[in-house]
Design an enzyme around this catalytic site. Structure first.
Site, PDB file in Angstrom:
ATOM      1  N   ARG A 179      42.481  36.857  41.514  1.00 45.52           N
ATOM      2  CA  ARG A 179      41.473  37.802  41.029  1.00 45.52           C
ATOM      3  C   ARG A 179      40.336  37.092  40.312  1.00 45.52           C
ATOM      4  NH1 ARG A 179      46.083  40.946  38.280  1.00 45.52           N
ATOM      5  NH2 ARG A 179      45.845  38.991  37.215  1.00 45.52           N
ATOM      6  N   SER A 226      48.503  44.911  37.327  1.00 41.69           N
ATOM      7  CA  SER A 226      49.619  45.803  37.028  1.00 41.69           C
ATOM      8  C   SER A 226      49.821  45.941  35.519  1.00 41.69           C
ATOM      9  CB  SER A 226      50.906  45.287  37.674  1.00 41.69           C
ATOM     10  OG  SER A 226      50.816  45.353  39.068  1.00 41.69           O
TER      11      SER A 226
END
Length: 160
Positions: A91, A129
């Site tokens: 990411r 998450s």
């Protein structure tokens, strides 16, 4: 020539970023196994069976994708399932150092299995998450970050 790959992780919970990466990886490989790690070193919000179930529901429309739970070394899982590629998501630059070490260790353990890094689409780069769980636990709206099935499970978890 396409091949089989594994995309491992804890997926606690599976996010829209994961879903995007799986969808795109499924287009690159004949077979993609989303391998959900039991990982006893972490304290997941959802038990392994629930994480597998949620991922199966979210990814149901992808015919060459299989979702399974596993314990142990990812490299051994890949070897046992005849998979020559490990897919990892990056990411941000902060992910790179850990993922680089992991890829090098995997190569040291098995020279015949390669690690491939994929980046998410721009709108998913900030979703993790961990952040989704925190927002959900504090009563925030996670609908933008996860599939509706996952959002409902997070609401149930909060109501507990």
């Amino acid at each position: 020539m396409k091949r089989g790959a594994v995309y491992p992780g804890t997926f606690d919970p599976i996010t829209n970023g994961h879903q995007d990466l799986v969808r795109r990886a499924a287009g690159l490989f004949d077979r993609l196994i989303v391998a959900i790690a039991a990982n006893p070193n972490k304290a997941p919000m959802f038990p392994l069976e629930k994480r597998v179930d949620l991922a199966r529901q979210v990814l149901a429309g992808l015919p060459n994708v299989e979702v399974v739970g596993y314990a142990g070394l990812t490299i051994e899982f890949a070897r046992q399932n005849g998979l020559g590629i490990i897919v990892r998501g990056l990411r941000a630059v902060s992910d790179f150092e850990f993922e680089f070490q992991l890829a090098n260790m995997s190569r040291h353990l098995s020279r015949d299995i390669e690690t491939v890094f994929m980046t998410p689409q721009e709108q998913f780069t900030f979703i993790s998450s961990t952040l989704v769980r925190e927002i959900a636990v504090l009563g925030g709206d996670v609908n933008e970050f996860v599939h509706p099935i996952v959002a409902e499970e997070l609401r149930k978890q909060r109501r507990g």
